[in-house]
Design an enzyme around this catalytic site. Sequence first.
Site, PDB file in Angstrom:
ATOM      1  CG  ASN A 160       2.581   0.881  -2.442  1.00 12.03           C
ATOM      2  OD1 ASN A 160       1.358   0.998  -2.362  1.00 12.03           O
ATOM      3  ND2 ASN A 160       3.311   1.664  -3.221  1.00 12.03           N
ATOM      4  CB  CYS A 206      -1.171   5.189  -4.406  1.00  9.79           C
ATOM      5  SG  CYS A 206      -0.228   3.812  -5.103  1.00  9.79           S
ATOM      6  CG  HIS A 257       0.556   5.826  -0.839  1.00  6.70           C
ATOM      7  ND1 HIS A 257      -0.051   4.602  -0.657  1.00  6.70           N
ATOM      8  CD2 HIS A 257       1.452   5.648  -1.857  1.00  6.70           C
ATOM      9  CE1 HIS A 257       0.438   3.738  -1.514  1.00  6.70           C
ATOM     10  NE2 HIS A 257       1.351   4.349  -2.248  1.00  6.70           N
TER      11      HIS A 257
END
Length: 324
Positions: free
Chosen positions: A279, A112, A249
Amino acid sequence: MKYARISQVAHYAPRQVITNDDLAEIMDTSDEWISSRTGIKKRHLAYDESTSDLATKVAEKLLTKADLSADELDFIIVATITPDSLMPSTAARVQANIGAKKAFAFDMTAACSGFVFALSMGEKLIASGTYQKGLIIGSETLSKVVDWTDRGTAVLFGDGAGGVLLESAQMQYFLAEKQGTDGSRGEKLTSGFLGLSSPFAQETPDQKYLAMDGRAIFDFAIRDVAQSISETIEASHLEVEDIDYFLLHQANERILNKMAKKLGVSRNKIPANMMEYGNTSAASIPILLSECVEQGIINLNGNQTILLSGFGGGLTWGTLIVTI
């Protein structure tokens, strides 16, 4: 002295949208359970598109917006943990798809944090004076590494891609950065382990699916990443108030709320879109940036200061402060 700037942004997501109610039909969960814990309401999942397909769509959009030929690109970097294959790289597939014959291409694997790592790398390539234009893309099809029988992880992730065009500039746009890795905590978030299988080795099984210690990752984000953000702001000689927006993020809305309090900033300065995408790992920050520009929240006129911060598997974290 050479400098780099973000001149265009773009994103793309698969057409297929899966809601929390859709997931409740195949596993023991509910919209209330998912949304109250994560903020996620839906996610885009690939039906007939690969990671390189999503990244190619973004690359094509960036070239169209900039009125550029693919031949004008010097490099393509794709951040991903869900490549089509280990080789050729996803970036090489994108390079072929768009006909960027003069560009070198490679993948960046930092989960990420991948887009932030790749953006930092691209800025250095242009600052070297050797290269003038490059694409930085985050692209993921996490749906292929999720165990769809595990509600603890399956409800969290989505597919998508986002990216930017980097070009050489006459003034400084990248103001400060801080990146980090702690491999000693790497087992807290894992995916895609390839075991030994040769006739000359003790066979070990593959572990394809994503596995996560959710509490450990939550604590890591609140503690380590918040500290990284504060240290990056200090290194930039700016004050927290000087940052117009914090693009973090998109893992969990609770994390964003905690971050706002810890950093002492208004939650309004921390945009969110995980409710629409889930996500998307390396794609989350560039998708969010592109949507913010699309919605007029952020412009590309060089008069806003933006902080980008990614964190995830590795464990990795990275923060960049840029003028955009």
